[in-house]
Design an enzyme around this catalytic site. Structure first.
Site, PDB file in Angstrom:
ATOM      1  CE1 TYR A  98      11.615 -32.141   3.535  1.00 52.65           C
ATOM      2  CE2 TYR A  98      13.718 -33.070   4.205  1.00 52.65           C
ATOM      3  CZ  TYR A  98      12.420 -32.697   4.514  1.00 52.65           C
ATOM      4  OH  TYR A  98      11.948 -32.871   5.790  1.00 52.65           O
TER       5      TYR A  98
ATOM      6  CB  VAL B 193      10.317 -41.486   0.708  1.00 51.82           C
ATOM      7  CG1 VAL B 193       8.971 -41.964   0.165  1.00 51.82           C
ATOM      8  CG2 VAL B 193      11.070 -42.637   1.366  1.00 51.82           C
TER       9      VAL B 193
ATOM     10  N   GLY C 172       4.411 -41.882   4.007  1.00 51.21           N
ATOM     11  CA  GLY C 172       3.349 -42.424   4.839  1.00 51.21           C
ATOM     12  C   GLY C 172       2.947 -43.834   4.448  1.00 51.21           C
TER      13      GLY C 172
ATOM     14  N   GLY D 136       5.188 -46.431   4.470  1.00 54.23           N
ATOM     15  CA  GLY D 136       6.138 -47.388   5.030  1.00 54.23           C
ATOM     16  C   GLY D 136       7.388 -47.571   4.212  1.00 54.23           C
ATOM     17  CB  ILE D 137       8.599 -45.924   1.136  1.00 47.89           C
ATOM     18  CG1 ILE D 137       7.356 -46.347   0.372  1.00 47.89           C
ATOM     19  CG2 ILE D 137       9.829 -45.987   0.233  1.00 47.89           C
ATOM     20  CD1 ILE D 137       6.842 -45.328  -0.603  1.00 47.89           C
TER      21      ILE D 137
ATOM     22  CG  ASN E  92      14.269 -33.396   8.145  1.00 53.01           C
ATOM     23  OD1 ASN E  92      13.067 -33.463   8.337  1.00 53.01           O
ATOM     24  ND2 ASN E  92      14.863 -33.980   7.115  1.00 53.01           N
TER      25      ASN E  92
ATOM     26  CE1 TYR F   3      15.870 -41.683   9.398  1.00 53.62           C
ATOM     27  CE2 TYR F   3      16.774 -39.541   9.967  1.00 53.62           C
ATOM     28  CZ  TYR F   3      16.431 -40.481   9.024  1.00 53.62           C
ATOM     29  OH  TYR F   3      16.658 -40.212   7.700  1.00 53.62           O
TER      30      TYR F   3
END
Length: 218
Positions: free
Chosen positions: A78, A140, A146, A148-149, A177, A184
């Site tokens: 990523y 994640v 999406g 809530g992790i 990012n 955040y």
């Protein structure tokens, strides 16, 4: 664009037009920084029953080393930094679960499937005379975002910091990012714009150590 595995990948709008967004390696559209969702989202659906309450977070054990390594490699993909990953299962086993653990890991799961992790370690503030926590990695899997992790992982980390009377919980984020930065900020985190991070890599450490005379005497 097609990968060596034959899958089709896309570049998001920002990656096509902004040189700050690297174009290699190619990523699935939903993993691309600045992803512009189409009317039809290609991501794997998260079950409708999934809610923050359905997300479980646990402390990792030695048996989780393969999953931790997989998360690290996915995160590196990523961040376009897979070529910098030198971690191995054996090294993670020793440094995370050996005689002197250098960091801790928590893992998030949905319906028994591991879908995210956070790796962190303790720091110390001389100004506060309190310990702190530094979040090194948070990831994640794309198909579970999406749900809530990320919030659940950071919430557990905040609970750990509170239990240890920490004065700070800190982490770094790549400047490109934007989705992570917005996430955040929504949590109340603020950027430390007046600070600049410096780093010595392994070669730099060896060079400095070799050039510094030892002043210790028995």
């Amino acid at each position: 664009m097609s990968s060596s595995r034959g899958s089709t990948f896309f570049l998001c709008r920002r990656a096509r037009t902004d040189p700050r967004f690297p174009k290699y390696p190619a990523l699935p559209r939903w993993q691309c920084a600045g992803y512009d969702p189409p009317d039809h989202d290609e991501r794997l659906p998260v079950p409708e029953s999934t809610s923050p309450a359905a997300v479980t977070v646990r402390a990792a054990t030695r048996e989780d080393v393969p999953a931790i390594l997989d998360f690290i490699e996915q995160l590196a993909d990523y961040e376009r930094m897979r070529h910098e990953v030198k971690a191995t299962a054996a090294a993670l086993d020793e440094t995370l679960f050996g005689a002197h653990p250098a960091a801790e890991v928590i893992i998030a799961s949905i319906d028994g499937r591991d879908v995210g992790f956070a790796l962190f370690f303790e720091t110390y503030s001389t100004f506060l005379a309190r310990p702190g926590l530094h979040l090194e990695d948070l990831f994640v899997v794309p198909e579970a975002r999406g749900a809530g992790i990320g919030r659940a992982l950071l919430g557990r980390l905040a609970a750990i910091a509170e239990a240890r009377a920490c004065g700070r919980l800190e982490w770094a984020v790549l400047t490109w990012n934007e989705p992570a930065i917005q996430f955040y900020r929504q949590l109340g985190a603020v950027p430390l714009d007046e600070w600049q991070t410096y780093r010595l890599d392994r070669d730099g450490i060896r060079a400095l150590a070799g050039a510094t005379p030892c002043l210790d005497h028995d």
